[in-house]
Design a protein around this motif. Structure first.
Motif, PDB file in Angstrom:
ATOM      1  N   ASN A  36       0.986  -1.046  -0.274  1.00 24.28           N
ATOM      2  CA  ASN A  36      -0.664  -0.105  -0.371  1.00 24.28           C
ATOM      3  C   ASN A  36       0.877   1.060   0.180  1.00 24.28           C
ATOM      4  OD1 ASN A  36      -2.897  -1.372   0.018  1.00 24.28           O
ATOM      5  ND2 ASN A  36      -1.956  -1.638   2.312  1.00 24.28           N
ATOM      6  N   ASP A  37       0.222   2.537  -0.904  1.00 26.93           N
ATOM      7  CA  ASP A  37       1.646   3.449  -1.052  1.00 26.93           C
ATOM      8  C   ASP A  37       1.348   4.146   0.273  1.00 26.93           C
ATOM      9  OD1 ASP A  37       2.191   6.050  -1.356  1.00 26.93           O
ATOM     10  OD2 ASP A  37       1.953   5.998  -3.580  1.00 26.93           O
ATOM     11  N   ALA A  38       1.706   4.711   1.592  1.00 26.68           N
ATOM     12  CA  ALA A  38       1.928   5.114   2.421  1.00 26.68           C
ATOM     13  C   ALA A  38       2.690   6.796   2.639  1.00 26.68           C
ATOM     14  CB  ALA A  38       2.313   4.389   3.555  1.00 26.68           C
ATOM     15  N   HIS A  48      -2.027   6.122   9.689  1.00 29.94           N
ATOM     16  CA  HIS A  48      -3.262   5.736   8.543  1.00 29.94           C
ATOM     17  C   HIS A  48      -4.066   7.512   8.809  1.00 29.94           C
ATOM     18  CE1 HIS A  48      -3.639   1.827   9.546  1.00 29.94           C
ATOM     19  NE2 HIS A  48      -3.478   2.233  11.250  1.00 29.94           N
ATOM     20  N   LEU A  49      -3.087   8.141   8.303  1.00 29.16           N
ATOM     21  CA  LEU A  49      -3.685   9.996   8.263  1.00 29.16           C
ATOM     22  C   LEU A  49      -3.587  10.028   7.276  1.00 29.16           C
ATOM     23  CD1 LEU A  49      -1.862  12.251  11.605  1.00 29.16           C
ATOM     24  CD2 LEU A  49      -4.446  11.186  10.812  1.00 29.16           C
ATOM     25  N   ARG A  50      -4.337  10.171   6.293  1.00 30.38           N
ATOM     26  CA  ARG A  50      -4.266  10.784   4.923  1.00 30.38           C
ATOM     27  C   ARG A  50      -4.257  12.814   5.196  1.00 30.38           C
ATOM     28  NH1 ARG A  50      -1.595   7.367   5.595  1.00 30.38           N
ATOM     29  NH2 ARG A  50      -2.321   5.058   3.715  1.00 30.38           N
ATOM     30  N   ARG A  51      -5.149  13.274   5.534  1.00 32.40           N
ATOM     31  CA  ARG A  51      -5.088  14.691   5.692  1.00 32.40           C
ATOM     32  C   ARG A  51      -4.079  15.775   5.660  1.00 32.40           C
ATOM     33  NH1 ARG A  51      -9.582  16.631  10.133  1.00 32.40           N
ATOM     34  NH2 ARG A  51      -8.589  19.271   8.971  1.00 32.40           N
ATOM     35  N   VAL A 110       1.790   9.781   1.967  1.00 36.61           N
ATOM     36  CA  VAL A 110       1.312  10.884   2.480  1.00 36.61           C
ATOM     37  C   VAL A 110       1.736  11.004   3.616  1.00 36.61           C
ATOM     38  CG1 VAL A 110      -0.866   9.487   2.588  1.00 36.61           C
ATOM     39  CG2 VAL A 110      -0.585  12.755   2.922  1.00 36.61           C
ATOM     40  N   ALA A 111       1.523  10.126   5.040  1.00 33.80           N
ATOM     41  CA  ALA A 111       2.199   9.815   6.059  1.00 33.80           C
ATOM     42  C   ALA A 111       2.946   9.809   6.596  1.00 33.80           C
ATOM     43  CB  ALA A 111       1.859   7.951   6.581  1.00 33.80           C
ATOM     44  N   VAL A 134      -1.323  14.930   9.272  1.00 34.46           N
ATOM     45  CA  VAL A 134      -0.367  14.597   8.716  1.00 34.46           C
ATOM     46  C   VAL A 134       1.136  15.508   9.272  1.00 34.46           C
ATOM     47  CG1 VAL A 134       1.197  13.797   7.116  1.00 34.46           C
ATOM     48  CG2 VAL A 134      -0.609  13.303   6.968  1.00 34.46           C
TER      49      VAL A 134
END
Length: 306
Positions: free
Chosen positions: A46-48, A90-93, A50-51, A97
């Motif tokens: 999984n692409d992580a 698991h943060l994406r905003r 952004v975290a 972040v």
């Protein structure tokens, strides 16, 4: 690509054909850099990216490469602690972040090099891959190359004393086999036994009097500080024995000096902090016990002895 995985070992290997590394308590990440574009991937693909914004700003980004490593963060005792990363994983905003990246900065401990300048390195021996990785000179960035050691027994003892998670032993001749769990990489996790004071207990779900877990604390200059919930190792007979010991010690409020998380406090029966138990746990130096297991009551100790 999926990461190569280590097999649980029974004894630390010796000999010149093995090298040894610290086992980091973090999040396994594969990273790819192509020019200015850096992408981070979990062990499940999984692409992580952004975290972990602070990890994509690295001197390595100027090269075409792929690496394997562990993202870590330090707790208030200076120990790498997976739980420091849980709120970030698991943060994406972007705003959330960025805030947590400042509060809990991460470091990428890079221990293997899989591609460099378009060349696939997975068929090379580990020793050659490590030499190329060390030559990248990543010092000073959020990417670090941790040392490897020749003496596994020494490293095992040192990490035990420092409260680290353990070690990984790798054959110097090992090729990188994506997605495989290999016996050419062996992992050794530490277990520690210490004494803690019971400050409360929780009943089994659906019951009001059958003890399922105890809440324990550490005696410090600031008082009894909460260290976690212990349920493993508490079976039917032990449950009854502990319930009998704790029944006369019931009190209305928490005996802990700090705040017990709501998820642990809800439904807990508080007790006077008198009973001392031994707990086997994975690692030391953590704010909360890792994988704790009940080992027995210390009838020879009282809370003040700790």
């Amino acid at each position: 690509m999926r990461p190569m995985l280590a097999t649980k070992g029974t004894h630390v290997p010796t000999g010149a054909e093995w090298s040894h590394e610290v086992k980091w308590d973090g999040v396994r990440i594969l990273a790819e850099a192509r020019g200015s574009d850096v992408r981070l991937y979990t062990r499940n693909g999984n692409d992580a990216t952004v975290a972990w914004p602070e990890l994509i700003r690295s001197e390595a980004a100027a090269r075409d490469l792929a690496v394997d490593g562990e993202v870590i963060a330090l707790n208030d005792r200076g120990i790498p602690d997976f739980r420091m990363l849980r709120d970030r994983m698991h943060l994406r905003r972007p705003a959330d972040v960025a805030r947590l990246a400042l509060e809990t900065p991460a470091t990428f401990m890079v221990f293997d090099l899989l591609r460099l300048d378009g060349r696939d390195l997975t068929s090379l021996p580990l020793e050659e891959r490590r030499a190329l990785l060390t030559g990248l000179d990543l010092g000073g960035s959020a990417w670090q190359v941790p040392a490897s050691y020749d003496d596994g027994a020494m490293l095992f003892d040192a990490t035990l004393q420092q409260g680290l998670e353990g070690i990984v032993s790798k054959r110097r001749s090992s090729r990188y086999r994506p997605g495989e769990r290999s016996r050419e990489w062996l992992k050794f996790a530490h277990r520690h036994r210490h004494s803690y004071v019971i400050g409360g207990w929780r009943p089994q779900e659906g019951t009001s009097d059958r003890l399922a877990a105890v809440l324990v604390g550490e005696q410090t200059a600031e008082g009894l500080l909460y260290r976690g919930r212990v349920g493993s190792g508490i079976g039917g007979k032990v449950s009854a024995q502990l319930a009998e010991l704790l029944a006369p010690l019931a009190r209305a409020d928490s005996p802990f000096s700090d705040e017990v998380p709501r998820v642990d406090a809800l439904g807990t029966r508080w007790v006077e902090p008198r009973i001392v138990i031994d707990v086997d746990t994975h690692g030391v130096g953590y704010t909360r016990l890792r994988q704790p297991s009940y080992q027995g009551v210390r009838h020879d100790l009282v809370a003040e002895d700790l």
